[in-house]
Design a protein around this motif. Sequence first.
Motif, PDB file in Angstrom:
ATOM      1  N   SER A 111      23.187 -20.313  35.135  1.00 40.49           N
ATOM      2  CA  SER A 111      22.033 -21.212  35.001  1.00 40.49           C
ATOM      3  C   SER A 111      21.008 -20.506  34.134  1.00 40.49           C
ATOM      4  CB  SER A 111      21.426 -21.579  36.363  1.00 40.49           C
ATOM      5  OG  SER A 111      20.719 -20.484  36.876  1.00 40.49           O
ATOM      6  N   PRO A 112      20.209 -21.267  33.368  1.00 36.88           N
ATOM      7  CA  PRO A 112      19.252 -20.618  32.447  1.00 36.88           C
ATOM      8  C   PRO A 112      18.287 -19.669  33.157  1.00 36.88           C
ATOM      9  CG  PRO A 112      19.374 -22.984  32.030  1.00 36.88           C
ATOM     10  CD  PRO A 112      20.161 -22.727  33.275  1.00 36.88           C
ATOM     11  N   GLU A 113      17.821 -20.060  34.377  1.00 42.48           N
ATOM     12  CA  GLU A 113      16.828 -19.200  35.045  1.00 42.48           C
ATOM     13  C   GLU A 113      17.448 -17.922  35.611  1.00 42.48           C
ATOM     14  OE1 GLU A 113      18.130 -21.957  38.447  1.00 42.48           O
ATOM     15  OE2 GLU A 113      17.788 -22.103  36.290  1.00 42.48           O
TER      16      GLU A 113
END
Length: 204
Positions: free
Chosen positions: A126-128
Motif C-alpha cells: 500500500s502507498p502509505e
Amino acid sequence: SAEPAAQNPMELMVLQLLLWHSALWMVQEATPLGSASSLPQSFLLKCLEQVRKIQADGAALQERLCATHKLCHPQELMLLGHSLGIPQPLLSSCSSQALQLTGCLSQLHSGLLLYQGLLQALAGISPELAPTLDMLQLDVTDFATNIWQQMEDLGVAPAVQPTHGPMPTFASAFQRRAGGVLVASNLQRFLELAYRGLRYLAEP
C-alpha cells in the motif's frame, strides 16, 4: 513541587540514549574478549545495532497494518501463512545445543536473504506502508552484507554468494497485507534467535 521525570522530548531522548548505552555496555561486559575462535566485539556490537533497527522497522510495519487494516494477530494468520507458502528459515546451527560458527553465520546469511526476497514479494502492499517496507528491506540487506563480510574475514564464505529460492506470490491486497504481518513477526523471532547465537559465538 517535584517535577515528574522526563517531561520533555529532549529528556526522554537522553534517557533512551543512556538505556541504549547501558545495553551496549552489558553486551561488552558479558562478552569476554580475545578468544581466537570468537567473533570480534565490533562485529557483535554492529549486529546488535542492526537487529534493534530491523526489529523497530518490523514493529512499525505490524503496528501500521494493525491500526489501518485491523490485522493485529499473527497467530490467527498462521494458517493463511501455510496456505500462502511463506517459508521460515532454519537457525539450527545457532542454537546453544548445536552451536557452530560457520554453520550459524551461513544459516543467518541465507535466512536474511530469504527475508529480503519475502519483503520484495510484498512490494505494492500500500502507498502509505511503502516507505516502512523499503526501510525494512534496506536494513535487512545491510545486515546480510555485514554477516557476509564477517564470513569473508573469517575465510568461511562460499565461493558464490547464495540466492533465495522461489518466493510466494500474493494474489490479492489482503494476502499481501496478511503476509506483511506474518513476515514481520517471523522476522522478529528469527532475529532474537540469531542474536542469541551470535552472543554465544562471541564467548570463548
